[in-house]
Design a protein around this motif. Structure first.
Motif, PDB file in Angstrom:
ATOM      1  N   VAL A   7      22.613   1.422 -20.819  1.00 31.42           N
ATOM      2  CA  VAL A   7      21.223   1.339 -21.270  1.00 31.42           C
ATOM      3  C   VAL A   7      20.836   2.720 -21.793  1.00 31.42           C
ATOM      4  O   VAL A   7      20.853   3.703 -21.055  1.00 31.42           O
ATOM      5  CB  VAL A   7      20.276   0.914 -20.123  1.00 31.42           C
ATOM      6  N   TRP A   8      20.503   2.780 -23.079  1.00 31.73           N
ATOM      7  CA  TRP A   8      20.095   4.034 -23.722  1.00 31.73           C
ATOM      8  C   TRP A   8      18.586   4.018 -23.940  1.00 31.73           C
ATOM      9  O   TRP A   8      18.021   2.997 -24.342  1.00 31.73           O
ATOM     10  CB  TRP A   8      20.787   4.204 -25.070  1.00 31.73           C
ATOM     11  N   PHE A   9      17.953   5.153 -23.696  1.00 34.48           N
ATOM     12  CA  PHE A   9      16.509   5.322 -23.915  1.00 34.48           C
ATOM     13  C   PHE A   9      16.376   6.432 -24.952  1.00 34.48           C
ATOM     14  O   PHE A   9      16.697   7.586 -24.682  1.00 34.48           O
ATOM     15  CB  PHE A   9      15.836   5.707 -22.594  1.00 34.48           C
ATOM     16  N   VAL A  10      15.923   6.075 -26.153  1.00 37.61           N
ATOM     17  CA  VAL A  10      15.892   7.015 -27.278  1.00 37.61           C
ATOM     18  C   VAL A  10      14.463   7.191 -27.768  1.00 37.61           C
ATOM     19  O   VAL A  10      13.820   6.220 -28.196  1.00 37.61           O
ATOM     20  CB  VAL A  10      16.777   6.524 -28.440  1.00 37.61           C
ATOM     21  N   ALA A  22      20.306   5.352 -32.231  1.00 33.87           N
ATOM     22  CA  ALA A  22      20.071   3.990 -31.756  1.00 33.87           C
ATOM     23  C   ALA A  22      21.040   3.004 -32.408  1.00 33.87           C
ATOM     24  O   ALA A  22      21.640   2.152 -31.732  1.00 33.87           O
ATOM     25  CB  ALA A  22      18.630   3.576 -32.051  1.00 33.87           C
ATOM     26  N   GLU A  23      21.232   3.126 -33.713  1.00 38.40           N
ATOM     27  CA  GLU A  23      22.134   2.224 -34.427  1.00 38.40           C
ATOM     28  C   GLU A  23      23.574   2.376 -33.942  1.00 38.40           C
ATOM     29  O   GLU A  23      24.293   1.384 -33.766  1.00 38.40           O
ATOM     30  CB  GLU A  23      22.048   2.499 -35.934  1.00 38.40           C
ATOM     31  N   ASP A  24      23.998   3.615 -33.718  1.00 37.15           N
ATOM     32  CA  ASP A  24      25.362   3.863 -33.258  1.00 37.15           C
ATOM     33  C   ASP A  24      25.578   3.300 -31.857  1.00 37.15           C
ATOM     34  O   ASP A  24      26.628   2.695 -31.588  1.00 37.15           O
ATOM     35  CB  ASP A  24      25.647   5.369 -33.275  1.00 37.15           C
ATOM     36  N   ALA A  25      24.612   3.483 -30.974  1.00 38.25           N
ATOM     37  CA  ALA A  25      24.739   2.960 -29.609  1.00 38.25           C
ATOM     38  C   ALA A  25      24.787   1.432 -29.621  1.00 38.25           C
ATOM     39  O   ALA A  25      25.561   0.816 -28.877  1.00 38.25           O
ATOM     40  CB  ALA A  25      23.576   3.453 -28.756  1.00 38.25           C
ATOM     41  N   LEU A  26      23.973   0.822 -30.467  1.00 41.22           N
ATOM     42  CA  LEU A  26      23.971  -0.633 -30.571  1.00 41.22           C
ATOM     43  C   LEU A  26      25.307  -1.142 -31.106  1.00 41.22           C
ATOM     44  O   LEU A  26      25.867  -2.119 -30.595  1.00 41.22           O
ATOM     45  CB  LEU A  26      22.830  -1.089 -31.482  1.00 41.22           C
ATOM     46  N   ASP A  81      21.031   4.758 -18.423  1.00 42.46           N
ATOM     47  CA  ASP A  81      22.282   5.509 -18.368  1.00 42.46           C
ATOM     48  C   ASP A  81      22.232   6.767 -19.228  1.00 42.46           C
ATOM     49  O   ASP A  81      22.761   7.806 -18.846  1.00 42.46           O
ATOM     50  CB  ASP A  81      23.447   4.624 -18.843  1.00 42.46           C
ATOM     51  N   VAL A  82      21.598   6.647 -20.393  1.00 42.25           N
ATOM     52  CA  VAL A  82      21.539   7.782 -21.329  1.00 42.25           C
ATOM     53  C   VAL A  82      20.108   7.954 -21.815  1.00 42.25           C
ATOM     54  O   VAL A  82      19.537   7.034 -22.410  1.00 42.25           O
ATOM     55  CB  VAL A  82      22.472   7.570 -22.540  1.00 42.25           C
ATOM     56  N   LEU A  83      19.544   9.113 -21.550  1.00 46.60           N
ATOM     57  CA  LEU A  83      18.227   9.458 -22.071  1.00 46.60           C
ATOM     58  C   LEU A  83      18.421  10.412 -23.239  1.00 46.60           C
ATOM     59  O   LEU A  83      19.083  11.449 -23.093  1.00 46.60           O
ATOM     60  CB  LEU A  83      17.376  10.136 -20.995  1.00 46.60           C
ATOM     61  N   VAL A  84      17.858  10.070 -24.398  1.00 44.33           N
ATOM     62  CA  VAL A  84      17.937  10.943 -25.574  1.00 44.33           C
ATOM     63  C   VAL A  84      16.532  11.408 -25.932  1.00 44.33           C
ATOM     64  O   VAL A  84      15.717  10.628 -26.432  1.00 44.33           O
ATOM     65  CB  VAL A  84      18.582  10.212 -26.775  1.00 44.33           C
ATOM     66  N   ASN A  85      16.244  12.665 -25.649  1.00 39.50           N
ATOM     67  CA  ASN A  85      14.958  13.269 -26.017  1.00 39.50           C
ATOM     68  C   ASN A  85      15.069  13.780 -27.449  1.00 39.50           C
ATOM     69  O   ASN A  85      15.569  14.874 -27.701  1.00 39.50           O
ATOM     70  CB  ASN A  85      14.626  14.419 -25.064  1.00 39.50           C
TER      71      ASN A  85
END
Length: 280
Positions: A7-10, A22-26, A81-85
């Motif tokens: 789960v990524w939070f961008v 976001a596109e790459d993670a998806l 799992d991954v927070l992207v500030n």
């Protein structure tokens, strides 16, 4: 990070580097919570990934909203799992031209917002024993030049918070990645995206050149956001995630030159520096 679905939070996910991340993670099979002040701009991406992308409204300068969104996401997903500030903007102006309000607003966006969001999501990572925090800085986080004193000051603050944080949370299985991009073909130089302080004629030559580069540089930046996003994911998946990741040949060149300059100056003044210790 492991190879499992995450789960990524961008933040700032509607355009530029945030959208590319976001596109790459998806595309890699992960679930993404993409936040922005205008989340409706993610409608096209939601249509492509309706089951794995959620668009959430979030102003990262609003502390109450940060806590509310973080609590809601954790309640529904159970983890991040991954927070992207990533949310941010360009600020151009001489030090003397930059107002107190402009400086404080920029620190709210680039430092205090990411710090609060990180504190909101960090406990579940620590208790779970895994996670990653990605802070999007700039090569300007390690150096600065005319017109970028305020911008670089915020990125330097974010980097030092990140470096100390990494030392604190690595034992809990959490990675901290500081990303230092050069000029990428995003909207940071685009019309309405860059903020310019009111001009003072005394700085026409020094800061004027920087203003001109930003005003006319949109669409000419050498960096590819999609390649940057892939490099970030590669660093997170590596056995040893680096603390800092420079992105773009321009970033590498600037940073190497800066490090060489710092080392040369330190060596030149080493005798004086060491001479300030108390005599044995």
């Amino acid at each position: 990070m492991t190879g499992r679905r995450e789960v990524w939070f961008v933040t700032g996910a509607t355009s530029g580097l945030g959208r590319a991340i976001a596109e790459d993670a998806l595309a890699a099979g992960h679930t993404v919570i993409g936040t922005a002040r205008r989340p409706e701009r993610l409608a096209g991406l939601i249509a492509a990934y309706p089951d794995r992308l959620e668009a959430v409204g979030l102003d990262v300068t609003d502390g109450q909203e940060i806590d509310s969104v973080a609590a809601d996401v954790l309640a529904r997903y159970g983890r991040v799992d991954v927070l992207v500030n990533n949310a941010g903007r360009t600020q151009v102006g001489a030090f003397e031209e930059t107002t107190d309000r402009e400086l404080r607003d920029l620190f709210e966006l680039h430092v205090f917002g990411p710090a609060q969001l990180t504190r909101a999501l960090l406990p579940q990572m620590r208790e779970r024993g895994s996670g990653a925090i990605v802070n999007i800085s700039s090569f300007g986080g390690q150096l600065s030049f005319a017109g970028f004193s305020a911008y670089s000051a915020t990125k330097a603050a974010l980097e030092q918070l990140s470096e100390g944080l990494a030392d604190e949370v690595t034992p809990f299985g959490i990675s901290v990645l500081i990303v230092e991009p050069g000029a990428f073909r995003t909207n940071l130089f685009g019309e309405g995206a860059a903020h310019f302080s009111d001009e003072h004629p005394a700085y026409a030559e020094t800061v004027g050149a920087t203003r001109e580069r930003v005003r006319t540089g949109d669409g000419t930046q050498p960096g590819d956001p999609a390649k940057a996003a892939e490099a970030i994911r590669m660093a997170l998946e590596a056995e040893n995630t680096p603390l800092r990741l420079a992105l773009g040949g321009d970033a590498v060149d600037f940073l190497v030159g800066h490090l060489d300059s710092v080392r040369a100056e330190l060596a030149s003044w080493e005798k004086v520096s060491r001479g300030t210790d108390i005599d044995a």
